[in-house]
Scaffold this motif. Structure first.
Motif, PDB file in Angstrom:
ATOM      1  N   ASP A   1      34.260 -22.337  50.750  1.00  0.00           N
ATOM      2  CA  ASP A   1      33.760 -23.107  49.606  1.00  0.00           C
ATOM      3  C   ASP A   1      33.599 -24.540  50.043  1.00  0.00           C
ATOM      4  OD1 ASP A   1      33.756 -21.100  47.701  1.00  0.00           O
ATOM      5  OD2 ASP A   1      35.924 -21.319  47.374  1.00  0.00           O
ATOM      6  N   ARG A   2      32.675 -25.216  49.419  1.00  0.00           N
ATOM      7  CA  ARG A   2      32.474 -26.627  49.714  1.00  0.00           C
ATOM      8  C   ARG A   2      33.522 -27.430  48.953  1.00  0.00           C
ATOM      9  NH1 ARG A   2      26.922 -29.105  51.368  1.00  0.00           N
ATOM     10  NH2 ARG A   2      27.908 -29.851  53.269  1.00  0.00           N
ATOM     11  N   ASP A   3      34.196 -28.379  49.612  1.00  0.00           N
ATOM     12  CA  ASP A   3      35.117 -29.219  48.843  1.00  0.00           C
ATOM     13  C   ASP A   3      34.386 -30.477  48.371  1.00  0.00           C
ATOM     14  OD1 ASP A   3      35.122 -30.939  50.996  1.00  0.00           O
ATOM     15  OD2 ASP A   3      36.986 -30.129  51.845  1.00  0.00           O
ATOM     16  N   GLU A   4      35.136 -31.341  47.681  1.00  0.00           N
ATOM     17  CA  GLU A   4      34.502 -32.483  47.006  1.00  0.00           C
ATOM     18  C   GLU A   4      33.749 -33.407  47.977  1.00  0.00           C
ATOM     19  OE1 GLU A   4      38.051 -32.011  46.650  1.00  0.00           O
ATOM     20  OE2 GLU A   4      37.433 -30.512  45.170  1.00  0.00           O
ATOM     21  N   ASP A   5      34.287 -33.566  49.201  1.00  0.00           N
ATOM     22  CA  ASP A   5      33.627 -34.511  50.117  1.00  0.00           C
ATOM     23  C   ASP A   5      32.655 -33.814  51.062  1.00  0.00           C
ATOM     24  OD1 ASP A   5      36.480 -35.321  49.524  1.00  0.00           O
ATOM     25  OD2 ASP A   5      36.747 -34.362  51.494  1.00  0.00           O
ATOM     26  N   GLY A   6      32.125 -32.662  50.652  1.00  0.00           N
ATOM     27  CA  GLY A   6      31.099 -32.011  51.473  1.00  0.00           C
ATOM     28  C   GLY A   6      31.655 -31.258  52.671  1.00  0.00           C
TER      29      GLY A   6
ATOM     30  N   TRP B   1      34.389 -28.124  54.256  1.00  0.00           N
ATOM     31  CA  TRP B   1      34.542 -26.707  53.885  1.00  0.00           C
ATOM     32  C   TRP B   1      36.000 -26.326  53.862  1.00  0.00           C
ATOM     33  CZ3 TRP B   1      30.149 -24.381  52.387  1.00  0.00           C
ATOM     34  CH2 TRP B   1      28.937 -24.936  52.827  1.00  0.00           C
ATOM     35  N   ARG B   2      36.369 -25.457  52.941  1.00  0.00           N
ATOM     36  CA  ARG B   2      37.718 -24.867  52.996  1.00  0.00           C
ATOM     37  C   ARG B   2      37.542 -23.364  52.800  1.00  0.00           C
ATOM     38  NH1 ARG B   2      38.660 -27.863  47.717  1.00  0.00           N
ATOM     39  NH2 ARG B   2      37.355 -26.596  46.371  1.00  0.00           N
ATOM     40  N   SER B   3      38.448 -22.579  53.396  1.00  0.00           N
ATOM     41  CA  SER B   3      38.241 -21.128  53.318  1.00  0.00           C
ATOM     42  C   SER B   3      38.501 -20.692  51.887  1.00  0.00           C
ATOM     43  CB  SER B   3      39.136 -20.402  54.305  1.00  0.00           C
ATOM     44  OG  SER B   3      40.468 -20.608  53.974  1.00  0.00           O
ATOM     45  N   SER B   4      37.673 -19.788  51.395  1.00  0.00           N
ATOM     46  CA  SER B   4      37.873 -19.308  50.036  1.00  0.00           C
ATOM     47  C   SER B   4      38.876 -18.170  50.137  1.00  0.00           C
ATOM     48  CB  SER B   4      36.549 -18.882  49.412  1.00  0.00           C
ATOM     49  OG  SER B   4      36.097 -17.707  50.016  1.00  0.00           O
ATOM     50  N   PRO B   5      39.785 -18.061  49.165  1.00  0.00           N
ATOM     51  CA  PRO B   5      40.964 -17.222  49.344  1.00  0.00           C
ATOM     52  C   PRO B   5      40.709 -15.729  49.206  1.00  0.00           C
ATOM     53  CG  PRO B   5      40.972 -18.240  47.176  1.00  0.00           C
ATOM     54  CD  PRO B   5      39.744 -18.733  47.869  1.00  0.00           C
ATOM     55  N   GLY B   6      39.450 -15.294  49.242  1.00  0.00           N
ATOM     56  CA  GLY B   6      39.142 -13.872  49.016  1.00  0.00           C
ATOM     57  C   GLY B   6      39.839 -12.953  50.001  1.00  0.00           C
ATOM     58  N   GLY B   7      40.106 -11.722  49.563  1.00  0.00           N
ATOM     59  CA  GLY B   7      40.806 -10.729  50.371  1.00  0.00           C
ATOM     60  C   GLY B   7      40.007 -10.330  51.592  1.00  0.00           C
ATOM     61  N   LEU B   8      38.692 -10.336  51.455  1.00  0.00           N
ATOM     62  CA  LEU B   8      37.839  -9.915  52.556  1.00  0.00           C
ATOM     63  C   LEU B   8      38.023 -10.830  53.757  1.00  0.00           C
ATOM     64  CD1 LEU B   8      35.776  -7.752  52.988  1.00  0.00           C
ATOM     65  CD2 LEU B   8      34.004  -9.345  52.285  1.00  0.00           C
ATOM     66  N   VAL B   9      38.108 -12.112  53.482  1.00  0.00           N
ATOM     67  CA  VAL B   9      38.298 -13.092  54.550  1.00  0.00           C
ATOM     68  C   VAL B   9      39.609 -12.806  55.266  1.00  0.00           C
ATOM     69  CG1 VAL B   9      38.313 -15.536  55.084  1.00  0.00           C
ATOM     70  CG2 VAL B   9      37.221 -14.756  52.973  1.00  0.00           C
ATOM     71  N   ALA B  10      40.658 -12.600  54.473  1.00  0.00           N
ATOM     72  CA  ALA B  10      41.972 -12.332  55.058  1.00  0.00           C
ATOM     73  C   ALA B  10      41.926 -11.055  55.896  1.00  0.00           C
ATOM     74  CB  ALA B  10      43.009 -12.194  53.948  1.00  0.00           C
TER      75      ALA B  10
ATOM     76  N   TRP C   1      25.481 -16.612  52.150  1.00  0.00           N
ATOM     77  CA  TRP C   1      24.926 -17.709  51.335  1.00  0.00           C
ATOM     78  C   TRP C   1      26.042 -18.716  51.040  1.00  0.00           C
ATOM     79  CZ3 TRP C   1      25.100 -17.320  45.431  1.00  0.00           C
ATOM     80  CH2 TRP C   1      24.419 -18.392  44.838  1.00  0.00           C
ATOM     81  N   PRO C   2      25.772 -20.010  51.208  1.00  0.00           N
ATOM     82  CA  PRO C   2      26.843 -20.979  50.935  1.00  0.00           C
ATOM     83  C   PRO C   2      27.116 -21.209  49.442  1.00  0.00           C
ATOM     84  CG  PRO C   2      24.891 -22.112  51.809  1.00  0.00           C
ATOM     85  CD  PRO C   2      24.584 -20.634  51.811  1.00  0.00           C
ATOM     86  N   GLY C   3      26.435 -20.482  48.539  1.00  0.00           N
ATOM     87  CA  GLY C   3      26.833 -20.509  47.127  1.00  0.00           C
ATOM     88  C   GLY C   3      26.097 -21.492  46.240  1.00  0.00           C
ATOM     89  N   LYS C   4      25.204 -22.288  46.817  1.00  0.00           N
ATOM     90  CA  LYS C   4      24.433 -23.260  46.027  1.00  0.00           C
ATOM     91  C   LYS C   4      22.961 -23.109  46.385  1.00  0.00           C
ATOM     92  CE  LYS C   4      26.945 -27.439  44.835  1.00  0.00           C
ATOM     93  NZ  LYS C   4      28.109 -27.591  45.715  1.00  0.00           N
TER      94      LYS C   4
END
Ligand code: G6P
Length: 468
Positions: free
Chosen positions: A16-21, A23-32, A48-51
């Motif tokens: 996910d994109r954080d406030e200052d542009g 990236w931080r990993s999104s906590p989804g199970g698939l990633v783990a 897709w980056p979501g935006k």
């Protein structure tokens, strides 16, 4: 062009994109689940980056190569909100909402799937393994095979696959089956999903199926065997156990109960705000229990977390209105100054807060009308390190195949659901412990790591099969 040995292709990137542009990993199970494999193999993830309209070059993130696919505003509207979430999603969830069939949406779906397939073909090294995820990308397996016959292709379907009588509504039913059959292994959540798929393949494409094998004719006159099989997905159970042991999270659980006015029993629902989740049925049952006087607002509170989802799709807009009207009515009728009937939260929370909520909840209500798996049920079970708490679980959620010690319910049967809630509220500690221990064992032994290991082993077996 990179040369990854292992490529994941999913609608969303695992960040996910954080406030200052950044990236931080999104906590989804698939990633783990996929992280260990990704690290070992220097894997790439196409998504897709979501935006809308975000054009980004591939970049490295925590040991993975991320390959962003840009979607225009119109792609988001026609491919993501349209075909994926207003045609396929409702159709595959037993037409709980009416699917809409629009030719322009289909064209966008073909176009976007083609772009994903091309990006995957560019990212994969010679003989690589590519793992395609979910209903947004059903055409990618065959499109990718056409571009790169040397790669091994897996596909996992996270949502249900419907009965043939419903599936056959789809104007593009043949093309979607042909897209999926491009994969060497097609994974489903439940055995029933895999058999629905095999039946659709027999009826529509007249192919031979035998146990999990499907004979797929090749352009050169030969045939290959694709496997369609159940691989129920899970969660990273150890992470939930570790967090549930943390004293600050346990303290937060006590604080939540206090903030709710220390009711004798806390009931909990946690869902994306989606019509498949049976939130209305749950509210109806709870509202009637208050009306009948079988539960009192002084003793029992329902916490309903409904995280925002697909907010521009009509059926989601209507659902939100309906739910908020119902919650407002029930609270208006039954709240007191000190106690609320339903604490409704249209928000998403970090994992730590969710685990505190699981620990604070005596009863977890999972009342989905149709759900591929429902990982919330597994998260609740994994978090209950005290072996307490009761899971009320819909038989229409994939998780019910594994969590047979839950109180299984049919959410359409409001009378039965009410009785199950009352039974859960009064369940003796010994019975809670017996049921919870059995469920916890299953989730611990069959975690998401085991899931990906089993899927990838099935895929590797295809590659080494004689004649492959
Ligand atoms: C379901 C689907 C996923 C999807 C998720 C969130 O779990 O199986 O593919 O990512 O919902 O939905 P969203 O539309 O926000 O990606």
């Amino acid at each position: 062009m990179s040369e990854a040995e292992f490529v994941v292709v999913a609608n969303r990137l695992p960040v996910d994109r954080d406030e200052d542009g950044g990236w931080r990993s999104s906590p989804g199970g698939l990633v783990a689940a996929l992280e260990p494999v990704m690290r070992k193999t220097e894997g790439a993830w196409v998504g897709w980056p979501g935006k809308a309209d975000l054009e980004l070059e591939p970049f490295d993130f925590e040991g993975m190569r991320l390959v962003p696919i840009a979607l225009s505003e119109s792609d988001v509207e026609l491919y993501y909100e349209g075909f994926a979430n207003d045609t396929i999603w409702p159709l595959y969830h037993d037409v709980i909402a009416a699917p809409r069939y629009r030719r322009a949406w289909w064209e966008a779906y073909v176009d976007v799937n083609t772009r994903f397939a091309r990006a995957a073909a560019d990212a994969a090294g010679r003989g690589a393994t590519v793992w395609v995820q979910d209903y947004q990308l059903q055409l990618v397996p065959q499109l990718l095979r056409d571009l790169r016959p040397d790669v091994t292709i897996g596909y996992f379907h996270h949502i249900p696959f419907p009965a043939y009588g419903l599936y056959s509504q789809l104007p593009w039913r043949r093309q979607v089956l042909e897209g999926l059959l491009g994969a060497d292994v097609i994974g489903f959540q439940r055995v029933a999903d895999a058999s629905n798929f095999a039946r659709a393949v027999r009826r529509q494409l007249h192919l031979e199926t035998k146990a999990s094998g499907i004979r797929v004719p090749q352009p050169d006159g030969s045939a290959r065997i694709a496997r369609a099989k159940a691989f129920p997905i899970s969660i990273d159970a150890a992470v939930y156990v570790d967090l549930a042991r943390r004293p600050d999270i346990q303290a937060r659980a006590r604080q939540i109960r206090e903030e709710l006015g220390n009711p004798k029993r806390v009931l909990l629902g946690v869902d994306r705000l989606d019509y498949t989740k049976g939130i209305r049925h749950r509210l109806k049952a709870f509202g009637e229990l208050l009306e009948d006087g079988r539960v009192s607002v002084d003793d029992v509170t329902l916490v309903q977390v409904a995280s925002p989802s697909r907010e521009r799709v009509d059926s989601y807009i209507h659902l939100r209105d309906e739910i908020e009207l119902t919650v407002g009515r029930i609270n208006g009728d039954y709240d007191t100054m000190g106690h609320t009937a339903i604490r409704y939260l249209h928000q998403a929370y970090p994992r730590e807060e969710m685990i505190a909520l699981y620990l604070a909840a005596d009863v977890m209500l999972v009342t989905a009308l149709r759900d591929g798996m429902n990982l919330v049920a597994k998260e609740y079970v994994a978090s209950r390190i005290d072996n307490r708490g009761v899971l009320v679980l819909s038989e229409f959620a994939g998780a019910s195949d594994e969590l047979g010690s839950a109180l299984l319910i049919n959410p359409h049967d409001i009378g039965g659901l009410k009785d199950a809630i009352v039974r859960a509220i009064g369940m003796p500690a010994a019975e809670q412990g017996r049921r919870m221990r059995a469920m916890r064992r299953r989730v611990r032994e069959h975690d998401v790591e085991a899931w990906s290991r089993e899927f990838l082993a099935a895929l590797a077996a295809v590659r080494t099969a004689p004649g492959a």
